[in-house]
Motif scaffolding. Structure first.
Motif: not given
Length: 463
Positions: A360-370
């Motif tokens: 779930g790291w990729a999803d977490k990074v994208m949510r933060t970046a968004r």
């Protein structure tokens, strides 16, 4: 009344069900350009749902350019997008003085010499924000790679099977593309995927948006094919002589517009008529701040669209990893070729990406970046709006601003003086005559962004 049925037992939210039904009604011909949709109040009463359900669905369709609003009149099926005033004037001037497509030996894009000052921070459109708090997950993924047993020989020519399975789930969940793992090819990034794809297509030129992604145009030339320049904000109505059309429909690079629904359908129709492939580069579609990500063009016609995805904007450009979903016949040719050439990304890179997805790291990074982009984009707009014209909606990790050539050069010089390399729009053009700035805000800190904006605005304000 629209022929719509909403099912509360489905996992899909009601606004998404309604938006999907309207898309199907348009693509199926039940609704045509100019048809008026019911008001949100009337449709909510007909369907027995809250008015907010209708408004959310209409907002999503508006963001995807399937519908348009007319003040005082309501919501209508879109008849096509419109250029910003400055872009319209510049494109009209270019059309009057420049052929619509390339001929004879194609001209090379104007590429400025690379800067020699290593201290300059480039405000490019492709460097994402990676929150330092998430680096532990990145390190954990590579520790798992070091402990894993590599394959005995060359890996599967399509890519690591478990990774393709994870990517198939992700594409269905985030992009609306129903695909089996064996239909996915793992690539060394979107440019590598395009290069491989070009080698598997029939002879012919390739239509490329202008202005557009410079690496795409260069890849086409390197493959020995001609580049057909096409004004980026105009619909594609013909592809005679072309084997493919390269487009960025969810977030046109670099002008930022979403390709209108009518233009999407026209492009697919042109591709069918010319027996051409539409190459969809879906480079940063997940970074919308206001509505859900715009559905992929490939979801409309898998038999005609080759879909390119990348981890560069969500994980790291240096990972050099992407994925390609090609039409069936092209896919088979690619698999046969890769079986011979072993043209796949390194196994450790694929194995690390698998861990980043599974954890779930990729999803977490994208949510933060968004969230970061949603905060930074309005700040950039507030600083730039008094001095330049926004070329497209605020989305992704950059925004493009239209100015006169002198202002763009002053802003670039001011940015360099403050330690920043500011890309200018003219560098993305081939036949087009657009000028301005392409301001990336992903690969900087908040403090760096503020300093850069101060310098750029100061340059724009000078006369």
């Amino acid at each position: 009344m629209l022929p719509v049925r909403l099912d509360r037992t489905r996992a899909e939210p009601l606004p998404a069900q309604l938006a999907g039904t309207v898309r199907e009604l348009v693509t199926g011909g039940t609704l045509t350009a100019g048809d008026r949709l019911p008001s949100s109040r009337a449709l909510a009463a007909d369907l027995g749902v809250a008015r907010a359900v209708i408004e959310q669905a209409y907002d999503q369709l508006l963001a995807e350019a399937w519908v348009e609003t007319r003040r005082g009149s309501g919501t209508f099926v879109a008849s096509g997008g419109a250029l910003p005033p400055a872009a319209r004037a510049a494109q009209a001037h270019a059309s009057a003085h420049t052929p619509a497509h390339a001929s004879a030996p194609p001209t090379r894009p104007r590429i400025r010499p690379a800067t020699r000052e290593p201290q300059l921070i480039r405000l490019d459109s492709g460097t994402p924000w990676i929150d330092p708090r998430h680096l532990a997950g990145w390190r954990r993924a590579w520790r798992e790679v070091s402990a894993a047993v590599p394959p005995r020989g060359y890996p599967d020519p399509r890519g690591l099977p478990d990774l393709r399975e994870a990517l198939a789930e992700r594409l269905a969940r985030t992009r609306g593309i129903a695909v089996q793992p064996d239909e996915i090819l793992v690539t060394a990034g979107s440019t590598d995927g395009l290069r491989q794809l070009l080698g598997a297509l029939r002879p012919g030129d390739v239509l490329v948006e202008d202005p557009g992604y410079r690496a795409a145009a260069e890849s086409v030339r390197s493959a020995g094919r001609g580049v057909v320049d096409h004004p980026a904000l105009e619909p594609v109505t013909g592809l005679a002589g072309c084997a493919a059309a390269y487009v960025t429909p969810a977030h046109q690079h670099p002008l930022g517009r979403v390709m209108p629904a009518a233009d999407r359908l026209a492009l697919l129709a042109a591709a069918r008529e010319a027996d051409a492939v539409v190459v969809e580069d879906d480079y940063d579609s997940e970074f919308r701040y206001d509505v859900a990500p715009v559905p992929a063009l490939a979801a409309l016609d898998r038999s005609r669209v080759a879909y390119l995805g990348t981890a560069s904007k969500s994980v790291s450009p240096s990972l050099r990893l992407g994925w390609l979903v090609a039409p069936p016949e092209v896919h088979e040719r690619l698999v046969r070729r890769r079986t011979v050439t072993h043209d796949t990304p390194p196994w450790p890179t694929q194995r690390a990406m698998l861990t980043l997805l599974r954890d779930g790291w990729a999803d977490k990074v994208m949510r933060t970046a968004r969230r970061v982009y949603a905060d930074r984009a309005p700040r950039v707009a507030a600083a730039m709006a008094p001095h330049a014209e926004l070329a497209g909606p605020l989305a992704g990790m950059y925004s493009t601003w239209l100015t006169d050539p002198a202002s763009a050069e002053r802003a670039r010089a001011a940015g360099r003086g403050a330690g920043f390399d500011v890309p200018i729009l003219a560098d993305y053009c081939r036949s087009a005559r657009l000028t301005g700035l392409v301001l990336g805000f992903g690969g900087v800190t908040d403090a760096e962004l503020d300093r850069a904006l101060d310098a750029i605005v100061d340059g724009l304000a000078r006369r």
